[in-house]
Write a protein that holds these residues in place. Sequence first.
Motif, PDB file in Angstrom:
ATOM      1  N   LYS A  12       0.706  -1.225  -0.045  1.00  0.00           N
ATOM      2  CA  LYS A  12       0.075   0.137   0.016  1.00  0.00           C
ATOM      3  C   LYS A  12       0.863   1.324  -0.035  1.00  0.00           C
ATOM      4  N   THR A  13       0.301   2.300  -0.576  1.00  0.00           N
ATOM      5  CA  THR A  13       1.291   3.593  -0.783  1.00  0.00           C
ATOM      6  C   THR A  13       0.075   4.841  -0.782  1.00  0.00           C
ATOM      7  N   ALA A  14       0.610   5.983  -0.356  1.00  0.00           N
ATOM      8  CA  ALA A  14      -0.079   7.171  -0.308  1.00  0.00           C
ATOM      9  C   ALA A  14       0.644   7.945  -1.510  1.00  0.00           C
ATOM     10  N   TYR A  15       1.603   7.377  -2.095  1.00  0.00           N
ATOM     11  CA  TYR A  15       2.505   8.167  -2.952  1.00  0.00           C
ATOM     12  C   TYR A  15       3.210   9.465  -2.478  1.00  0.00           C
ATOM     13  N   ASP A  16       3.664   9.461  -1.330  1.00  0.00           N
ATOM     14  CA  ASP A  16       3.952  10.596  -0.611  1.00  0.00           C
ATOM     15  C   ASP A  16       3.269  11.941  -0.902  1.00  0.00           C
ATOM     16  N   LEU A  17       1.965  11.709  -0.939  1.00  0.00           N
ATOM     17  CA  LEU A  17       1.226  12.973  -1.161  1.00  0.00           C
ATOM     18  C   LEU A  17       0.768  13.436   0.245  1.00  0.00           C
ATOM     19  N   ILE A  67      -8.048  23.549   0.453  1.00  0.00           N
ATOM     20  CA  ILE A  67      -7.131  22.469   0.585  1.00  0.00           C
ATOM     21  C   ILE A  67      -6.117  22.333  -0.374  1.00  0.00           C
ATOM     22  N   PHE A  68      -4.936  22.202  -0.059  1.00  0.00           N
ATOM     23  CA  PHE A  68      -3.721  22.207  -0.886  1.00  0.00           C
ATOM     24  C   PHE A  68      -2.655  21.027  -0.969  1.00  0.00           C
ATOM     25  N   ALA A  69      -2.846  20.390  -2.161  1.00  0.00           N
ATOM     26  CA  ALA A  69      -1.846  19.292  -2.364  1.00  0.00           C
ATOM     27  C   ALA A  69      -0.448  19.493  -2.632  1.00  0.00           C
ATOM     28  N   HIS A  70       0.529  18.789  -1.989  1.00  0.00           N
ATOM     29  CA  HIS A  70       1.767  19.181  -2.297  1.00  0.00           C
ATOM     30  C   HIS A  70       2.347  17.759  -2.808  1.00  0.00           C
ATOM     31  N   ALA A  71       2.408  17.788  -4.287  1.00  0.00           N
ATOM     32  CA  ALA A  71       3.406  16.468  -4.852  1.00  0.00           C
ATOM     33  C   ALA A  71       4.655  16.700  -4.956  1.00  0.00           C
ATOM     34  N   LYS A  72       5.342  15.735  -4.835  1.00  0.00           N
ATOM     35  CA  LYS A  72       6.926  15.591  -4.676  1.00  0.00           C
ATOM     36  C   LYS A  72       7.341  14.844  -6.111  1.00  0.00           C
ATOM     37  N   GLY A  73       6.657  14.672  -7.160  1.00  0.00           N
ATOM     38  CA  GLY A  73       7.013  13.931  -8.153  1.00  0.00           C
ATOM     39  C   GLY A  73       6.231  14.207  -9.550  1.00  0.00           C
ATOM     40  N   VAL A  74       6.248  13.287 -10.402  1.00  0.00           N
ATOM     41  CA  VAL A  74       5.427  13.150 -11.570  1.00  0.00           C
ATOM     42  C   VAL A  74       4.638  11.982 -11.545  1.00  0.00           C
ATOM     43  N   LEU A  76       2.449   8.883 -10.607  1.00  0.00           N
ATOM     44  CA  LEU A  76       1.872   8.541  -9.274  1.00  0.00           C
ATOM     45  C   LEU A  76       2.163   9.132  -8.263  1.00  0.00           C
ATOM     46  N   TYR A  77       3.362   9.932  -8.175  1.00  0.00           N
ATOM     47  CA  TYR A  77       3.842  10.479  -7.282  1.00  0.00           C
ATOM     48  C   TYR A  77       3.667  11.950  -7.423  1.00  0.00           C
ATOM     49  N   GLY A  78       3.045  12.520  -8.262  1.00  0.00           N
ATOM     50  CA  GLY A  78       2.675  13.849  -8.930  1.00  0.00           C
ATOM     51  C   GLY A  78       1.389  14.368  -8.936  1.00  0.00           C
ATOM     52  N   ILE A  79       0.570  13.307  -9.014  1.00  0.00           N
ATOM     53  CA  ILE A  79      -0.963  13.809  -9.142  1.00  0.00           C
ATOM     54  C   ILE A  79      -1.550  13.396  -8.029  1.00  0.00           C
ATOM     55  N   SER A  80      -2.531  14.365  -7.403  1.00  0.00           N
ATOM     56  CA  SER A  80      -2.988  14.222  -6.391  1.00  0.00           C
ATOM     57  C   SER A  80      -4.702  14.118  -6.597  1.00  0.00           C
ATOM     58  N   SER A  81      -4.848  13.584  -7.689  1.00  0.00           N
ATOM     59  CA  SER A  81      -6.229  13.225  -8.215  1.00  0.00           C
ATOM     60  C   SER A  81      -6.323  11.854  -8.663  1.00  0.00           C
ATOM     61  N   PRO A  87       1.653  10.257 -17.890  1.00  0.00           N
ATOM     62  CA  PRO A  87       3.171  10.184 -17.675  1.00  0.00           C
ATOM     63  C   PRO A  87       3.831  11.775 -17.561  1.00  0.00           C
ATOM     64  N   TYR A  88       4.685  11.995 -16.798  1.00  0.00           N
ATOM     65  CA  TYR A  88       5.629  13.122 -16.742  1.00  0.00           C
ATOM     66  C   TYR A  88       4.808  14.363 -16.299  1.00  0.00           C
ATOM     67  N   TYR A  89       3.610  14.302 -15.594  1.00  0.00           N
ATOM     68  CA  TYR A  89       2.783  15.273 -15.225  1.00  0.00           C
ATOM     69  C   TYR A  89       2.650  15.559 -13.667  1.00  0.00           C
ATOM     70  N   THR A  90       2.417  16.583 -13.461  1.00  0.00           N
ATOM     71  CA  THR A  90       2.308  16.998 -12.000  1.00  0.00           C
ATOM     72  C   THR A  90       0.947  17.899 -11.824  1.00  0.00           C
TER      73      THR A  90
END
Length: 135
Positions: A12-17, A67-74, A76-81, A87-90
């Motif tokens: 399981k993961t929350a993708y660092d969000l 509510i403000f989401a902070h993504a650390k990547g792209v 899976l790790y960059g999309i809070s939705s 691919p390659y998207y935040t």
Amino acid sequence: MIEYVRGVTAFKTAYDLNINDDTPLHLIAMLHHYNATLDDDWVRTYLSLIIKLADYMLTQRDGNGLIFAHAKGVDLYGISSWRNIIPYYTLDGAVTEINAEGVFALEAAAMLCAVAGITITAAIFERSASVCAMR
């Protein structure tokens, strides 16, 4: 909230969000469960989780009250939705989906607190939902 669970391995993961769409959706699902069962004891059993989730959502607001989401990547790790496979998207910040769900989730938390007789907390969540909705 956990964003992804693999049933076979229990990974399981929350993708660092800091927040994703599952957080408000979980509260909405809890209200739905209550509406389907009218089980007041169930609400009292999970009241601490309800309050913890709603309080956490409120700590994730920005200076505008959104509510403000902070993504650390792209990806899976960059999309809070739910669109987290681009691919390659935040996609982070005051994401419309999370804020719209967040308003209803805070209303859900208020209703569930009212069921449990926690009227002061219910009023706080209801007022917070109103403020978020006006943004």
